[in-house]
Design a protein around this motif. Sequence first.
Motif, short mmCIF file in Angstrom:
data_model
loop_
_atom_site.label_atom_id
_atom_site.label_comp_id
_atom_site.label_asym_id
_atom_site.label_seq_id
_atom_site.Cartn_x
_atom_site.Cartn_y
_atom_site.Cartn_z
N ALA A 251 20.93 87.43 13.01
CA ALA A 251 22.08 87.23 12.13
C ALA A 251 21.70 86.36 10.92
CB ALA A 251 23.20 86.55 12.92
N ALA A 252 22.39 86.59 9.81
CA ALA A 252 22.10 85.84 8.60
C ALA A 252 22.88 84.52 8.58
CB ALA A 252 22.46 86.67 7.37
N ILE A 253 23.92 84.46 9.39
CA ILE A 253 24.77 83.26 9.41
C ILE A 253 25.31 83.08 10.84
CG2 ILE A 253 26.90 84.48 8.72
CD1 ILE A 253 27.43 81.98 6.86
N VAL A 254 25.59 81.84 11.20
CA VAL A 254 26.10 81.57 12.54
C VAL A 254 27.61 81.85 12.57
CG1 VAL A 254 26.38 79.80 14.33
CG2 VAL A 254 24.36 79.75 12.84
N ASP A 255 28.08 82.58 13.58
CA ASP A 255 29.53 82.80 13.71
C ASP A 255 30.04 82.23 15.03
OD1 ASP A 255 28.99 84.62 15.75
OD2 ASP A 255 29.02 86.36 14.41
N SER A 256 31.34 82.39 15.28
CA SER A 256 31.93 81.74 16.46
C SER A 256 31.40 82.32 17.78
CB SER A 256 33.45 81.81 16.40
OG SER A 256 33.85 83.16 16.33
N ALA A 257 30.99 83.58 17.78
CA ALA A 257 30.43 84.17 19.01
C ALA A 257 29.12 83.48 19.38
CB ALA A 257 30.22 85.67 18.82
N HIS A 258 28.33 83.15 18.36
CA HIS A 258 27.07 82.43 18.63
C HIS A 258 27.36 81.07 19.26
CE1 HIS A 258 25.59 84.96 15.03
NE2 HIS A 258 25.15 85.53 16.15
N LEU A 259 28.45 80.47 18.82
CA LEU A 259 28.83 79.15 19.37
C LEU A 259 29.24 79.27 20.82
CD1 LEU A 259 28.73 76.43 18.03
CD2 LEU A 259 28.91 78.17 16.30
N ALA A 260 29.97 80.34 21.15
CA ALA A 260 30.41 80.53 22.54
C ALA A 260 29.18 80.70 23.43
CB ALA A 260 31.33 81.74 22.63
N THR A 261 28.21 81.49 22.94
CA THR A 261 26.97 81.68 23.71
C THR A 261 26.24 80.35 23.88
OG1 THR A 261 26.78 83.86 22.74
CG2 THR A 261 24.81 82.99 23.81
N SER A 262 26.15 79.58 22.80
CA SER A 262 25.42 78.31 22.84
C SER A 262 26.05 77.36 23.85
CB SER A 262 25.43 77.64 21.47
OG SER A 262 24.97 78.54 20.52
N ARG A 263 27.36 77.35 23.87
CA ARG A 263 28.04 76.46 24.82
C ARG A 263 27.63 76.80 26.25
NH1 ARG A 263 34.51 76.29 25.11
NH2 ARG A 263 34.67 74.18 25.88
N ARG A 264 27.59 78.11 26.54
CA ARG A 264 27.18 78.54 27.89
C ARG A 264 25.74 78.17 28.19
NH1 ARG A 264 29.88 83.19 26.72
NH2 ARG A 264 27.98 84.37 26.28
N LEU A 265 24.89 78.21 27.16
CA LEU A 265 23.47 77.92 27.38
C LEU A 265 23.20 76.43 27.51
CD1 LEU A 265 21.86 80.46 24.87
CD2 LEU A 265 21.92 80.60 27.38
N LEU A 266 24.15 75.62 27.05
CA LEU A 266 23.92 74.17 27.05
C LEU A 266 24.57 73.47 28.23
CD1 LEU A 266 24.43 73.15 23.32
CD2 LEU A 266 22.36 72.77 24.67
N TRP A 267 25.80 73.85 28.50
CA TRP A 267 26.58 73.08 29.46
C TRP A 267 27.15 73.95 30.57
CZ3 TRP A 267 28.30 71.84 24.10
CH2 TRP A 267 27.55 70.77 23.58
N PRO A 268 27.16 73.45 31.77
CA PRO A 268 27.67 74.25 32.89
C PRO A 268 29.16 74.57 32.73
CG PRO A 268 26.80 72.13 33.68
CD PRO A 268 26.71 72.11 32.20
#
Length: 268
Positions: A251-268
């Motif tokens: 992706a050329a820019i971060v969107d809210s779906a990327h944030l949802a994925t990141s949250r899952r990858l960071l925190w239980p």
Amino acid sequence: MNDWRSHFGFHTTPFTRELAVAQRFPLPMFDEVLTALSRAVDQRGSAALVAPAGTGKTALLRALVDQLPEARYRVHYVKVTDLSKRDLCREIAVACGAQPAGSFPMLVRRLQEHFLSTLADDGVRPVLVLDDSHGLRPEVLGIFQILTNFEMDSRLVLSVLFVGQPPLRDLLRQPAHEAVTRRLVHLATLRLLSRPESHRYLAHRCTIAGATTIPFDPGAQEAVYEIACGNLRATDQLAAKALEVAHDAGAAIVDSAHLATSRRLLWP
Ligand SMILES: Nc1ncnc2c1ncn2[C@@H]1O[C@H](COP(=O)(O)OP(=O)(O)O)[C@@H](O)[C@H]1O
Ligand SMILES: [Mg+2]
């Protein structure tokens, strides 16, 4: 740098803990606390800074040390861990460059002499910073009453800065520690960033890492605030992870779906 950083136009790693004092996010709240703590130290008093994890306490201490003139202050930084009285005194001795050996009463005496001689010989005021003081064992707190008592309490020599998470406030409130708490000339705190501050913080951290455009779309910026709730450390972790996720997705820019994925990858 042919990786996610260059992909988004960064020259250095954004959202890193390795933040230069000059590149801190400017906020009146930080300046107010800095002023209050410098003032406390200037009057040779002690003070406390109580705020949740990730709100910028340690970064602020670095700024304080940076701003106190070296010719007038000697700052000793100790990161508190779960230690007995004697072991904590040893840690403090190591931080001060004093001999960390001997019994507890001997260590206390040596530390007092050390602080006195710092002031007498060099005219330099000793400052003891106790980071993560919420981890102090309750029975250990009493040593600061002794350490700050010089010539039957007629002389101010040592400033102690207690810095820690909210349980520190409860510790200081205990009646048994009134003698220590009464010595504090200021109690400072830091709050979470507001929504607009969080957006500005994201932009600031991107800019100091060399980006000319902010690679988070408005939905992503909102999501960062919704998830991290204005906590600086959570914002950093989340934003850094989202950049990786967006890069890996091409992706050329971060969107809210990327944030949802990141949250899952960071925190239980
Ligand atoms: N003034 C600031 N400007 C920019 N980033 C900051 C600032 N204060 C803290 N940070 C970032 O937030 C993270 C958490 O801050 P820190 O000082 O470690 O919090 P605390 O000690 O309260 O847990 C740090 O890694 C740093 O990157
Ligand atoms: Mg800290």
